[in-house]
Design a protein around this motif. Sequence first.
Motif, mmCIF file in Angstrom:
data_model
loop_
_atom_site.group_PDB
_atom_site.id
_atom_site.type_symbol
_atom_site.label_atom_id
_atom_site.label_comp_id
_atom_site.label_asym_id
_atom_site.label_seq_id
_atom_site.Cartn_x
_atom_site.Cartn_y
_atom_site.Cartn_z
ATOM 1 N N LEU A 86 1.005 -1.167 -0.100
ATOM 2 C CA LEU A 86 0.125 -0.001 -0.030
ATOM 3 C C LEU A 86 0.896 1.102 -0.267
ATOM 4 O O LEU A 86 0.539 2.399 -0.171
ATOM 5 N N GLN A 87 2.262 1.185 0.771
ATOM 6 C CA GLN A 87 3.097 2.762 0.371
ATOM 7 C C GLN A 87 3.738 2.101 -0.617
ATOM 8 O O GLN A 87 3.735 3.273 -1.411
ATOM 9 N N ASP A 88 3.795 1.513 -1.380
ATOM 10 C CA ASP A 88 4.133 1.891 -3.162
ATOM 11 C C ASP A 88 3.065 2.035 -3.665
ATOM 12 O O ASP A 88 3.509 3.129 -4.514
ATOM 13 N N ALA A 89 1.691 2.294 -3.438
ATOM 14 C CA ALA A 89 0.512 2.451 -3.993
ATOM 15 C C ALA A 89 0.270 3.584 -4.248
ATOM 16 O O ALA A 89 0.184 4.461 -4.875
ATOM 17 N N VAL A 90 0.985 3.921 -3.109
ATOM 18 C CA VAL A 90 0.580 5.217 -2.724
ATOM 19 C C VAL A 90 1.615 6.110 -3.138
ATOM 20 O O VAL A 90 1.352 7.517 -3.768
ATOM 21 N N THR A 91 2.775 5.915 -3.033
ATOM 22 C CA THR A 91 3.738 6.391 -4.263
ATOM 23 C C THR A 91 4.063 6.312 -5.224
ATOM 24 O O THR A 91 4.086 8.361 -5.778
ATOM 25 N N TYR A 92 2.815 5.404 -5.912
ATOM 26 C CA TYR A 92 2.620 6.020 -7.391
ATOM 27 C C TYR A 92 2.156 6.533 -7.608
ATOM 28 O O TYR A 92 2.259 7.654 -9.030
ATOM 29 N N ALA A 93 0.552 6.998 -7.238
ATOM 30 C CA ALA A 93 -0.165 7.708 -7.235
ATOM 31 C C ALA A 93 -0.504 9.014 -7.194
ATOM 32 O O ALA A 93 -1.159 9.513 -7.217
ATOM 33 N N GLU A 94 0.631 9.309 -6.305
ATOM 34 C CA GLU A 94 0.936 10.145 -5.878
ATOM 35 C C GLU A 94 1.475 10.784 -7.165
ATOM 36 O O GLU A 94 1.118 12.679 -7.382
ATOM 37 N N GLN A 95 2.129 10.102 -7.817
ATOM 38 C CA GLN A 95 2.618 10.888 -9.177
ATOM 39 C C GLN A 95 1.567 10.922 -10.493
ATOM 40 O O GLN A 95 1.418 11.874 -11.418
ATOM 41 N N VAL A 96 0.326 10.005 -10.341
ATOM 42 C CA VAL A 96 -0.066 9.795 -10.952
ATOM 43 C C VAL A 96 -2.146 11.227 -11.219
ATOM 44 O O VAL A 96 -1.937 11.851 -11.780
ATOM 45 N N ASP A 97 -1.988 10.291 -9.746
ATOM 46 C CA ASP A 97 -3.686 11.130 -9.409
ATOM 47 C C ASP A 97 -3.144 11.182 -7.945
ATOM 48 O O ASP A 97 -3.525 10.644 -7.009
ATOM 49 N N GLU A 98 -3.814 12.262 -7.705
ATOM 50 C CA GLU A 98 -3.684 13.264 -6.137
ATOM 51 C C GLU A 98 -5.252 13.013 -5.204
ATOM 52 O O GLU A 98 -4.831 12.123 -3.902
ATOM 53 N N GLY A 99 -6.094 12.221 -5.647
ATOM 54 C CA GLY A 99 -7.712 11.525 -5.516
ATOM 55 C C GLY A 99 -6.827 9.642 -4.498
ATOM 56 O O GLY A 99 -7.553 9.970 -4.093
ATOM 57 N N LEU A 100 -6.397 9.886 -6.091
ATOM 58 C CA LEU A 100 -6.592 8.100 -5.923
ATOM 59 C C LEU A 100 -4.669 7.449 -4.713
ATOM 60 O O LEU A 100 -5.341 7.054 -4.105
ATOM 61 N N ALA A 101 -3.616 8.688 -4.449
ATOM 62 C CA ALA A 101 -3.173 8.742 -4.006
ATOM 63 C C ALA A 101 -4.052 9.044 -1.862
ATOM 64 O O ALA A 101 -3.108 8.081 -1.567
ATOM 65 N N GLU A 102 -4.579 9.822 -1.676
ATOM 66 C CA GLU A 102 -5.561 9.521 -0.794
ATOM 67 C C GLU A 102 -6.002 8.562 -0.340
ATOM 68 O O GLU A 102 -6.101 8.306 1.285
ATOM 69 N N GLY A 103 -6.853 8.168 -1.243
ATOM 70 C CA GLY A 103 -7.741 6.994 -1.157
ATOM 71 C C GLY A 103 -6.984 5.716 -0.738
ATOM 72 O O GLY A 103 -6.991 4.395 0.501
ATOM 73 N N VAL A 104 -5.559 5.866 -1.479
ATOM 74 C CA VAL A 104 -4.988 3.880 -0.937
ATOM 75 C C VAL A 104 -4.189 4.279 0.430
ATOM 76 O O VAL A 104 -4.157 3.687 1.182
ATOM 77 N N GLY A 105 -4.214 5.824 0.458
ATOM 78 C CA GLY A 105 -3.371 6.060 1.985
ATOM 79 C C GLY A 105 -4.402 5.649 2.990
ATOM 80 O O GLY A 105 -3.474 5.879 3.907
ATOM 81 N N SER A 106 -5.380 5.917 2.277
ATOM 82 C CA SER A 106 -6.437 6.123 3.767
ATOM 83 C C SER A 106 -6.205 4.532 3.868
ATOM 84 O O SER A 106 -6.236 4.515 5.227
ATOM 85 N N ILE A 107 -6.361 3.678 2.901
ATOM 86 C CA ILE A 107 -6.611 2.550 3.485
ATOM 87 C C ILE A 107 -5.562 1.320 4.286
ATOM 88 O O ILE A 107 -5.566 1.277 4.920
ATOM 89 N N ARG A 108 -4.248 2.360 3.762
ATOM 90 C CA ARG A 108 -2.618 2.194 3.712
ATOM 91 C C ARG A 108 -2.880 1.955 5.587
ATOM 92 O O ARG A 108 -2.701 2.154 6.675
ATOM 93 N N GLU A 109 -3.034 3.887 6.324
ATOM 94 C CA GLU A 109 -3.757 3.430 7.420
ATOM 95 C C GLU A 109 -4.199 3.078 8.549
ATOM 96 O O GLU A 109 -4.028 2.865 9.207
ATOM 97 N N HIS A 110 -5.475 2.325 7.501
ATOM 98 C CA HIS A 110 -6.744 2.017 8.146
ATOM 99 C C HIS A 110 -5.757 -0.001 8.713
ATOM 100 O O HIS A 110 -5.561 -0.584 9.992
ATOM 101 N N ALA A 111 -5.020 -0.441 7.611
ATOM 102 C CA ALA A 111 -3.873 -1.305 7.856
ATOM 103 C C ALA A 111 -3.212 -1.034 9.252
ATOM 104 O O ALA A 111 -2.655 -2.551 9.379
#
Length: 178
Positions: A86-111
Amino acid sequence: MGNPEERDTDPEESRASSERPSPPEDPSPAPQEDLNLRVTELEDRWRRAAADLDNARKRAARDLALAQDAERARAASVFLPVVDGLQDAVTYAEQVDEGLAEGVGSIREHAVAALERLGYPRIDDVEVPFDPRVHEVVSVVDRGDLPPRTVAAVARLGFGTPERLLRPAGVVVTASEE
């Protein structure tokens, strides 16, 4: 027959009375001592059995706690790659779409919160002294604004406490003075 005393004393009766057992005298103290010894022995055996049972109960509780901790650690360690992914997904998503990065980051925080609920708090503090019990050095940098052997950045989250470490934090530390 003329003597009344002779008439009352029959030779058969006197022989039978001399053959009758005499009533028992006071019981000797030996049987009472034997009973006291037996009672003492049984009380000792009872106390030992009660102590053995108590020790077995404590041992079983301790073994259960150890087994629960081991199972908790096993389940949490299986979850670590998910957090890393999930951390890797957040890092990638930050380069692609900020909204996606926030959503994946939220899931990472739950984990991460789930690992904390299992008893493994996150280790991600920066600008703290390096502690080999909870940190693993992945890189060393020269930074004049931080004291030597200080955590400058966290490359990989760690989880646990010094007493119950699931994974040490991968950290970047400042160079020591030499």
